[in-house]
Design a protein around this motif. Structure first.
Motif, PDB file in Angstrom:
ATOM      1  N   MET A 356       0.825  -1.200   0.000  1.00 25.38           N
ATOM      2  CA  MET A 356       0.000   0.000   0.000  1.00 25.38           C
ATOM      3  C   MET A 356       0.864   1.256   0.000  1.00 25.38           C
ATOM      4  O   MET A 356       0.584   2.231  -0.710  1.00 25.38           O
ATOM      5  CB  MET A 356      -0.927  -0.004   1.208  1.00 25.38           C
ATOM      6  N   ALA A 357       1.947   1.262   0.766  1.00 25.10           N
ATOM      7  CA  ALA A 357       2.821   2.432   0.853  1.00 25.10           C
ATOM      8  C   ALA A 357       3.453   2.744  -0.495  1.00 25.10           C
ATOM      9  O   ALA A 357       3.624   3.914  -0.847  1.00 25.10           O
ATOM     10  CB  ALA A 357       3.902   2.202   1.906  1.00 25.10           C
ATOM     11  N   MET A 358       3.819   1.724  -1.268  1.00 28.57           N
ATOM     12  CA  MET A 358       4.447   1.969  -2.574  1.00 28.57           C
ATOM     13  C   MET A 358       3.485   2.658  -3.534  1.00 28.57           C
ATOM     14  O   MET A 358       3.888   3.537  -4.309  1.00 28.57           O
ATOM     15  CB  MET A 358       4.960   0.658  -3.167  1.00 28.57           C
ATOM     16  N   THR A 359       2.210   2.301  -3.482  1.00 23.68           N
ATOM     17  CA  THR A 359       1.246   2.979  -4.353  1.00 23.68           C
ATOM     18  C   THR A 359       1.086   4.446  -3.953  1.00 23.68           C
ATOM     19  O   THR A 359       0.905   5.307  -4.814  1.00 23.68           O
ATOM     20  CB  THR A 359      -0.124   2.284  -4.304  1.00 23.68           C
ATOM     21  N   PHE A 362       3.993   6.643  -5.287  1.00 26.66           N
ATOM     22  CA  PHE A 362       3.783   7.073  -6.669  1.00 26.66           C
ATOM     23  C   PHE A 362       2.865   8.296  -6.713  1.00 26.66           C
ATOM     24  O   PHE A 362       3.089   9.222  -7.497  1.00 26.66           O
ATOM     25  CB  PHE A 362       3.184   5.929  -7.498  1.00 26.66           C
ATOM     26  N   ALA A 363       1.843   8.302  -5.857  1.00 25.48           N
ATOM     27  CA  ALA A 363       0.955   9.469  -5.797  1.00 25.48           C
ATOM     28  C   ALA A 363       1.708  10.685  -5.262  1.00 25.48           C
ATOM     29  O   ALA A 363       1.499  11.812  -5.722  1.00 25.48           O
ATOM     30  CB  ALA A 363      -0.256   9.156  -4.918  1.00 25.48           C
ATOM     31  N   ALA A 364       2.601  10.456  -4.291  1.00 22.90           N
ATOM     32  CA  ALA A 364       3.377  11.572  -3.726  1.00 22.90           C
ATOM     33  C   ALA A 364       4.261  12.226  -4.765  1.00 22.90           C
ATOM     34  O   ALA A 364       4.516  13.438  -4.719  1.00 22.90           O
ATOM     35  CB  ALA A 364       4.224  11.069  -2.558  1.00 22.90           C
ATOM     36  N   ALA A 365       4.745  11.443  -5.718  1.00 28.97           N
ATOM     37  CA  ALA A 365       5.596  12.001  -6.779  1.00 28.97           C
ATOM     38  C   ALA A 365       4.859  13.067  -7.584  1.00 28.97           C
ATOM     39  O   ALA A 365       5.488  13.977  -8.143  1.00 28.97           O
ATOM     40  CB  ALA A 365       6.079  10.885  -7.709  1.00 28.97           C
TER      41      ALA A 365
END
Length: 454
Positions: A356-359, A362-365
């Motif tokens: 979940m954190a990895m997805t 990507f949004a944080a980028a």
């Protein structure tokens, strides 16, 4: 080489030299949050989520204190730029009274946050632990404010090294405090999330003591006679500082409040989502320290030039800082896209939380670049003593645009955590556009007015 390019190169180096200690100091400070997160993750997911939620809400009050006292920095920078050293001591003394006032008020307000938690739709395993975190950390607020006043005095004097050195000393003490109070080492009770808060509160008071010791012993500020003929509180001067500082506090709260509100929504989705949100947010906060430090340097540099009466130079310094901050955050976004697994592995070994954190990374980028542009423009505007209009801009960007977008995409449309972070990106991008437009228009207006008066 064009003259404007030479000027930008000449200004870039002093700005970076001024920002570099602040970057280190801010990273060390956020490193404490990183350590809290990592050590909480070694206990269980509930404590990790509670530390995340508690620190997010406590961060609202912490940043309110920062914003309320941050006005000391541009005020001192203007006096320093004008060569009016005799007035700096009086400015600092009244700023110190502001810090005392804000610190005292912050304690019951933080307790109020803890009292509200049971009324919110938060996982019942998380809410009591987060409430304990808030109640314990509240007692560090007066220490924080007493640390901030001398810090911003030094920053206004372009002296940013002391804050770096103090944060360097506080980091290992925070690790030790967490070990003692979170895990119950050497006979101390194992307090979990509340132990992390206790360690943080003690560190804030130690930071205040160290900063005042520096002021008393430093030759660099001795000529200012900061504690000679110390004056009592003067309501008119206190209000003048608060009039400049409170809009800064509101602006900061608008942004962090949006993140905290999204954290609450995330908590309603479950502890895995909340823990993943904390990991992604902690990394984003660490990277945000880079443009934030440049923003603080911009405030000093712009304020110094404005105090000296050189408005064109003040505008150039502000624009240069915006370009620098945007470039740094573009690199941060690249790291997020290339190495998400390595980043998440630093925080947790829980497979569900990690995925979940990895997805979310990507949004944080998506909003890294916008975040750099908005915070640097805010710093430039503070250097011009412009805080009221930016306050209304941030209200609009984060609460009329950003949070509703997060709610609609993440909750109403059922996209979930990724949708909540998409709303954050929308709000930050709106703020970046409007704040930079404000700096451009205000700078042009001030330059025209100054030219007309000659």
């Amino acid at each position: 080489m064009p003259q404007w390019l030479n000027l930008w190169r000449r200004e870039a180096v002093p700005t970076l030299l001024l920002a570099a200690p602040l970057v280190v100091a801010q990273l060390l400070q956020v490193g404490m949050g990183f350590i809290d997160t990592v050590m909480a993750g070694r206990i269980n997911a509930s404590v990790l989520a509670a530390v995340g939620l508690g620190s997010s809400l406590w961060g609202l009050m912490l940043l309110a204190c920062i914003g309320s006292t941050l006005a000391i920095s541009p005020l001192v920078a203007h006096l320093n730029g004008a060569g009016n050293d005799r007035a700096i001591a009086a400015e600092f003394q009244q700023g110190l009274w502001v810090a005392v006032l804000v610190g005292v008020v912050a304690v019951p307000l933080t307790y109020g946050m803890a009292a509200v938690l049971p009324l919110l739709a938060i996982d019942p395993e998380i809410a009591p632990l987060a409430g304990d975190y808030l109640r314990v950390s509240a007692w560090g607020m007066p220490g924080l404010c007493l640390y901030l006043a001398p810090r911003y005095l030094n920053e206004g004097l372009s002296n940013t090294t002391p804050v770096m050195l103090i944060q360097f000393l506080l980091l290992p003490l925070n690790i030790l405090g967490n070990y003692l109070f979170m895990f119950g080492a050497f006979g101390f009770p194992a307090m979990g999330a509340a132990g992390a808060a206790l360690s943080t509160a003690i560190g804030l008071w130690l930071g205040a003591v160290m900063m005042f010791l520096y002021l008393v012993r430093s030759r660099r500020v001795r000529h200012l006679s900061l504690f000679v003929a110390f004056s009592g509180p003067r309501l008119k001067e206190i209000w003048r500082i608060l009039k400049l500082g409170l809009p800064i506090a509101v602006s900061i709260i608008m942004e962090v409040g949006m993140f905290s509100a999204v954290a609450i929504l995330m908590g309603s989705l479950g502890k895995v989502e909340m823990a993943a949100h904390q990991i992604a947010l902690n990394y984003a906060a660490m990277m945000f320290m880079l443009p934030l430090s440049i923003s603080q340097a911009i405030t000093i540099r712009v304020g110094h030039a404005a105090g000296a009466g050189d408005l064109p130079l003040a505008i150039i310094r502000g624009r240069l800082g915006v370009v620098m901050a945007g470039g740094i955050m573009a690199l941060s976004a690249t790291l997020l896209l290339l190495f998400p697994q390595l980043i998440v592995a630093l925080y947790t070994s829980d497979v569900a939380v990690a995925e979940m954190a990895m997805t979310l990374l990507f949004a944080a980028a998506l909003f890294q670049f916008s975040d750099g542009l908005q915070v640097s423009a805010s710093g430039a505007l503070r250097g011009l003593k412009d805080t009221a209009v930016p306050m209304f801009i941030t209200m609009f960007a984060y609460w009329v645009i950003g949070f509703p977008a997060a709610w609609i995409i993440g909750i109403e449309w059922g996209v979930g955590p990724q949708g909540l972070w998409g709303g954050l990106a929308v709000g930050l991008t709106t703020a970046a556009l409007l704040l930079n437009l404000r700096f451009y228009l205000l700078g042009r207006k001030k330059c025209y007015s100054a030219a007309a008066q000659r």
